[in-house]
Design an enzyme around this catalytic site. Structure first.
Site, short mmCIF file in Angstrom:
data_model
loop_
_atom_site.label_atom_id
_atom_site.label_comp_id
_atom_site.label_asym_id
_atom_site.label_seq_id
_atom_site.Cartn_x
_atom_site.Cartn_y
_atom_site.Cartn_z
N PHE A 30 14.67 16.23 -2.04
CA PHE A 30 14.30 15.03 -2.80
C PHE A 30 14.25 15.35 -4.30
O PHE A 30 14.55 14.50 -5.12
CB PHE A 30 12.96 14.48 -2.33
CG PHE A 30 11.77 15.20 -2.88
CD1 PHE A 30 11.38 16.41 -2.35
CD2 PHE A 30 11.07 14.69 -3.96
CE1 PHE A 30 10.30 17.10 -2.89
CE2 PHE A 30 10.00 15.36 -4.49
CZ PHE A 30 9.60 16.58 -3.95
N ASP A 31 13.90 16.60 -4.64
CA ASP A 31 13.84 16.97 -6.06
C ASP A 31 15.22 16.90 -6.71
O ASP A 31 15.35 16.43 -7.83
CB ASP A 31 13.32 18.39 -6.32
CG ASP A 31 12.46 18.97 -5.25
OD1 ASP A 31 12.82 18.81 -4.07
OD2 ASP A 31 11.46 19.62 -5.59
N VAL A 32 16.24 17.36 -5.96
CA VAL A 32 17.60 17.32 -6.50
C VAL A 32 17.98 15.85 -6.75
O VAL A 32 18.46 15.48 -7.82
CB VAL A 32 18.62 17.96 -5.54
CG1 VAL A 32 20.03 17.85 -6.10
CG2 VAL A 32 18.27 19.41 -5.26
#
Ligand code: UDP
Ligand code: MG
Length: 251
Positions: free
Chosen positions: A185-187
């Protein structure tokens, strides 16, 4: 009604009975330089985490918000639910083992106040202190993973996966719903933030990764690579819709 805190520290927590209590106490004891709340998004744990949180809630009252996800949502899903329940204008993502120190968190808030939209704690920054250094296998896999991320998405960020990040709250509404709710999700957030031209800063941190990660290095890396490709396939459509949205809103 009491004014909202400036900062919400949001902690996704799945089966963290061994460490969540220490983490919460450390945060409240060590951070004194801004008003904050802690939001723990307990992610369908099967251990005593919910019980411990109930006890901590009694102790810390309004400054600790606890939410419970009936089903396990994954790190990203849990974090984003926590964000929905947060009141601060800035949001700090923090892993439940508190793998950093108060100075790093204070520094992240400083950059957010300076106007950055996204502040990324980076274990790959040459000035970061890693204590202890990561195991060799994890380090190599991390580097290869990052190389793939940078090639696929044309971003310069050297560590997208670190569990210490800061966000201006509006970022979540600007980039819209997140599709990959597990470990990439961070990417997705970083790539979408870049599409919108948001200000991103990668900073050195103090990092003391503890044992007990829920990431099974090899298996999860393969799943994450699949996720990256999937995100890459979906991105042109997102880019197109965003461009049209920006034109309409005159951005
Ligand atoms: N986590 C979660 N749901 C999950 C897996 C992990 O909320 O399904 C939380 C976990 O409790 C921790 C954070 O996400 O606070 C990072 O997880 P972990 O330490 O396993 O990953 P790593 O730090 O090794 O990337
Ligand atoms: Mg961890």
């Amino acid at each position: 009604m009491k004014a909202h805190p400036e900062v919400s520290i949001v902690i996704p927590a799945y089966n963290e009975a061994d460490r969540i209590e220490t983490t919460i106490y450390r945060i409240f004891n060590e951070i004194k330089s801004f008003e904050f709340e802690v939001v723990v998004s307990e992610d369908g744990s099967t251990d005593e985490t919910p019980l411990i949180l109930k006890r901590l809630k009694k102790r810390f009252g309004d400054r600790l918000v606890t939410i419970h996800n009936r089903r396990r949502l994954g790190k990203g899903g849990g974090f984003l639910r926590g964000v929905e329940h947060s009141r601060g204008r800035y949001v700090i993502l923090l892993d439940a083992d508190y793998p950093t120190d108060a100075d790093t968190i204070i520094k992240i808030v400083k950059y957010l106040r300076m106007g950055y939209d996204l502040v990324i704690g980076s274990r790959a920054h040459e000035l970061s202190i890693l204590d202890p250094p990561p195991p060799p296998l994890r380090k190599v896999i991390g580097r290869i993973f990052n190389l793939i991320v940078r090639i696929l998405f044309r971003i310069r960020i050297r560590d997208t996966q670190c569990g210490v990040k800061g966000f201006r709250k509006e970022v979540f509404s600007i980039i819209g719903p997140i599709q990959f709710l597990s470990f990439i999700f961070d990417v997705e957030m970083i790539v979408k933030a870049q599409i919108h031209g948001l200000r991103i800063k990668e900073i050195p941190i103090y990092w003391s990764g503890k044992t007990g990660s829920k990431v099974r290095v090899l298996r999860d890396t393969v799943t994450m690579l699949g996720g990256l490709i999937n995100l890459w396939i979906k991105l042109p459509r997102y880019r197109k819709i965003s461009r049209e949205g920006m034109k309409h809103s005159g951005e």
